[in-house]
Design an enzyme around this catalytic site. Structure first.
Site, PDB file in Angstrom:
ATOM      1  N   HIS A  20       0.839  -1.211   0.000  1.00 14.35           N
ATOM      2  CA  HIS A  20       0.000   0.000   0.000  1.00 14.35           C
ATOM      3  C   HIS A  20       0.866   1.249   0.000  1.00 14.35           C
ATOM      4  O   HIS A  20       1.613   1.504   0.935  1.00 14.35           O
ATOM      5  CB  HIS A  20      -0.912   0.013   1.215  1.00 14.35           C
ATOM      6  CG  HIS A  20      -2.011   1.027   1.116  1.00 14.35           C
ATOM      7  ND1 HIS A  20      -3.229   0.750   0.541  1.00 14.35           N
ATOM      8  CD2 HIS A  20      -2.061   2.326   1.494  1.00 14.35           C
ATOM      9  CE1 HIS A  20      -3.994   1.834   0.593  1.00 14.35           C
ATOM     10  NE2 HIS A  20      -3.300   2.797   1.156  1.00 14.35           N
ATOM     11  N   ASP A  22       0.248   5.488  -1.128  1.00 16.55           N
ATOM     12  CA  ASP A  22      -0.741   6.476  -1.548  1.00 16.55           C
ATOM     13  C   ASP A  22      -0.162   7.573  -2.432  1.00 16.55           C
ATOM     14  O   ASP A  22      -0.721   8.682  -2.495  1.00 16.55           O
ATOM     15  CB  ASP A  22      -1.396   7.104  -0.317  1.00 16.55           C
ATOM     16  CG  ASP A  22      -2.507   6.248   0.256  1.00 16.55           C
ATOM     17  OD1 ASP A  22      -3.476   5.981  -0.471  1.00 16.55           O
ATOM     18  OD2 ASP A  22      -2.403   5.839   1.428  1.00 16.55           O
ATOM     19  N   GLU A 123      -8.921   1.476  -2.508  1.00 17.89           N
ATOM     20  CA  GLU A 123      -9.021   1.531  -1.046  1.00 17.89           C
ATOM     21  C   GLU A 123     -10.409   2.010  -0.633  1.00 17.89           C
ATOM     22  O   GLU A 123     -10.647   3.188  -0.428  1.00 17.89           O
ATOM     23  CB  GLU A 123      -7.946   2.452  -0.469  1.00 17.89           C
ATOM     24  CG  GLU A 123      -7.872   2.369   1.049  1.00 17.89           C
ATOM     25  CD  GLU A 123      -6.748   3.194   1.632  1.00 17.89           C
ATOM     26  OE1 GLU A 123      -6.393   2.956   2.796  1.00 17.89           O
ATOM     27  OE2 GLU A 123      -6.238   4.084   0.936  1.00 17.89           O
ATOM     28  N   HIS A 150     -13.143   1.906   3.786  1.00 15.69           N
ATOM     29  CA  HIS A 150     -12.080   2.780   4.283  1.00 15.69           C
ATOM     30  C   HIS A 150     -12.468   3.142   5.717  1.00 15.69           C
ATOM     31  O   HIS A 150     -12.787   2.242   6.505  1.00 15.69           O
ATOM     32  CB  HIS A 150     -11.885   4.001   3.369  1.00 15.69           C
ATOM     33  CG  HIS A 150     -10.653   4.774   3.706  1.00 15.69           C
ATOM     34  ND1 HIS A 150     -10.682   6.107   4.036  1.00 15.69           N
ATOM     35  CD2 HIS A 150      -9.355   4.394   3.802  1.00 15.69           C
ATOM     36  CE1 HIS A 150      -9.451   6.526   4.313  1.00 15.69           C
ATOM     37  NE2 HIS A 150      -8.622   5.506   4.176  1.00 15.69           N
ATOM     38  N   HIS A 191      -8.669  -1.870   7.310  1.00 13.93           N
ATOM     39  CA  HIS A 191      -9.705  -0.853   7.570  1.00 13.93           C
ATOM     40  C   HIS A 191     -11.056  -1.429   7.991  1.00 13.93           C
ATOM     41  O   HIS A 191     -11.895  -0.668   8.484  1.00 13.93           O
ATOM     42  CB  HIS A 191      -9.931   0.067   6.360  1.00 13.93           C
ATOM     43  CG  HIS A 191      -8.922   1.153   6.214  1.00 13.93           C
ATOM     44  ND1 HIS A 191      -8.885   2.256   7.039  1.00 13.93           N
ATOM     45  CD2 HIS A 191      -7.899   1.304   5.331  1.00 13.93           C
ATOM     46  CE1 HIS A 191      -7.890   3.042   6.682  1.00 13.93           C
ATOM     47  NE2 HIS A 191      -7.273   2.490   5.645  1.00 13.93           N
ATOM     48  N   HIS A 212      -2.346  -3.239   4.641  1.00 12.26           N
ATOM     49  CA  HIS A 212      -1.567  -2.372   5.532  1.00 12.26           C
ATOM     50  C   HIS A 212      -2.220  -2.353   6.918  1.00 12.26           C
ATOM     51  O   HIS A 212      -2.932  -1.439   7.277  1.00 12.26           O
ATOM     52  CB  HIS A 212      -1.399  -0.958   4.960  1.00 12.26           C
ATOM     53  CG  HIS A 212      -2.654  -0.215   4.638  1.00 12.26           C
ATOM     54  ND1 HIS A 212      -3.652  -0.725   3.845  1.00 12.26           N
ATOM     55  CD2 HIS A 212      -3.073   1.039   4.978  1.00 12.26           C
ATOM     56  CE1 HIS A 212      -4.625   0.162   3.723  1.00 12.26           C
ATOM     57  NE2 HIS A 212      -4.301   1.242   4.416  1.00 12.26           N
ATOM     58  N   ASP A 320       2.221   2.085   3.820  1.00  9.36           N
ATOM     59  CA  ASP A 320       1.284   3.220   3.800  1.00  9.36           C
ATOM     60  C   ASP A 320       2.013   4.548   3.614  1.00  9.36           C
ATOM     61  O   ASP A 320       1.574   5.588   4.110  1.00  9.36           O
ATOM     62  CB  ASP A 320       0.421   3.256   5.059  1.00  9.36           C
ATOM     63  CG  ASP A 320      -0.887   4.037   4.851  1.00  9.36           C
ATOM     64  OD1 ASP A 320      -1.170   4.440   3.710  1.00  9.36           O
ATOM     65  OD2 ASP A 320      -1.617   4.250   5.829  1.00  9.36           O
TER      66      ASP A 320
END
Length: 392
Positions: A20, A22, A123, A150, A191, A212, A320
């Site tokens: 993961h 971003d 995500e 999420h 999540h 993650h 992350d």
């Protein structure tokens, strides 16, 4: 040879598959997707956690780029498509270093070429807008996992950080999982609420991933994985990819974050507000109450525990990066993975153990999902179920 030298040598053969990152959202927020303004061919210290020189330095061999959009987006499907387009632009622009990857075989081919296999993960189930047709569309565009939620619930699944509503998965949620299995899209349980984790494990015939997430027994944050769920991974074949976010891995940081959030609310501000006024309030709080710093040994503690509960064949890494404001000391950006491996070597992890953690487990799980999909596609047509027909 020092442990750090040994770690770097191992990564040359078995590089990190990171679950993961971003970067696409960071490029949207910081540069409006203008890749000239934030050119990751060079170091972007101070702007990003991620660029190609530091990916190389960190020994990253495959990256799941998160095509994340906030659930509050007016049109999350369109915004997700923009994120996918960003990844495609990255792949077109940096072909020498980044290789498009859709399968486990693609990942191995990229490793053989010395390029970084680039995959995509969506995500949050809000990105499909309650539509299995949209789910199939994302798969056709290259998305190879979807995190079921999420930070907030979707209509068919509960998030770890929202008020329970479905108590796990609804009937449509279970249909989403089955259709993901049929496609070969990994079911990502980061999540989600523990009830959703358990329901998804019950429903899935393919291995799942946590792209993650860390261990709840080590740090009691709802984003982490309870032991009873970790214990189910061997039977499922899935992989839990430890994350580095300090407020998920260090109990003192969890407690500090709760205090900081309460301070923001006491000033009439939302705890996620990033306006100048909010940042002034937050900086004043941090001056009075210094932020606890996570370290490499903290992450290693999570991995030691996860290994004890789930076994070495079910662990991976999902840092992350560029999705968190703070990172652990020694894992400040994507160049830091050798430091974690050196710590694990010091704790007695073998070279074979680390090869599974970094590369082999994550490649295996995608390949296993592909095998399940091949079998299911020979027996099942695409599902035409709707949320109204199943949950209405």
């Amino acid at each position: 040879m020092t442990n750090l030298d040994e770690a770097r040598a191992l990564l040359r053969e078995f590089p990190v598959v990171d679950g993961h990152n971003d970067l696409p959202w960071a490029l949207r927020e910081k540069a409006g997707y203008d890749l000239d303004r934030l050119d990751i061919a060079g170091h972007q210290h101070g702007h990003l956690h991620t660029d190609i020189p530091r990916l190389r330095e960190g020994g990253v061999g495959a990256q799941y780029w998160s095509v994340y959009v906030p659930a509050e987006q007016p049109d999350p499907v369109a915004a997700t498509l923009e994120q996918i387009d960003c990844v495609r632009q990255l792949l077109d622009r940096y072909q020498t270093d980044l290789a498009p990857a859709l399968t486990a075989a693609d990942m191995e081919a990229a490793r053989g070429e010395g390029r970084i296999a680039s995959l995509m993960g969506a995500e949050g189930g809000h990105s499909i807008a309650n539509s299995l047709g949209t789910l199939r569309g994302l798969y056709a565009l290259g998305v190879r996992y979807m995190t079921l939620t999420h930070n907030s619930n979707v209509d068919w699944a509960d998030s770890a950080t929202d008020t329970p509503r479905a108590n796990g998965l609804t009937a449509f949620g279970r249909e989403v999982v089955r259709e993901m299995n049929r496609l070969g899209m990994l079911v990502d349980l980061s999540h989600v609420a523990p009830s959703t984790m358990r329901d998804a494990l019950d429903a899935s015939t393919a291995p799942v991933v946590f792209s993650h997430s860390s261990a709840r027994a080590v740090c009691d944050h709802p984003r982490n994985i309870p032991d009873d769920v970790l214990e189910r991974l061997p039977a499922n074949g899935g992989v839990a990819m430890v994350t580095f976010v300090p407020k998920f891995v260090l109990q003192a940081a969890v407690d500090w974050t709760a205090e900081a959030d309460e301070n923001m609310r006491a000033h009439g501000l939302h705890h996620l507000d990033t306006t100048a006024e909010a940042m002034k309030v937050h900086r004043a709080f941090e001056e009075r109450t210094p932020r606890p710093i996570a370290t490499v040994p903290v992450i290693a503690d999570h991995l030691d525990h996860m290994r004890e509960v789930a076994g070495i064949d079910h662990l991976g890494i999902g840092g992350d990066y560029d999705g968190t404001a703070f990172t652990p000391d020694g894992l400040n950006d994507v160049s830091g993975y050798p430091n974690l491996l050196a710590e694990l070597l010091d704790r007695g992890w073998s070279r074979a153990d680390l090869a599974k953690l970094t590369w082999q487990n994550s490649v295996r799980v995608l390949g296993a999902a592909e095998d399940v999909a091949c079998d299911l596609q020979s027996k099942q047509a695409p599902s035409n179920a709707t949320i109204e027909s199943l949950d209405g």
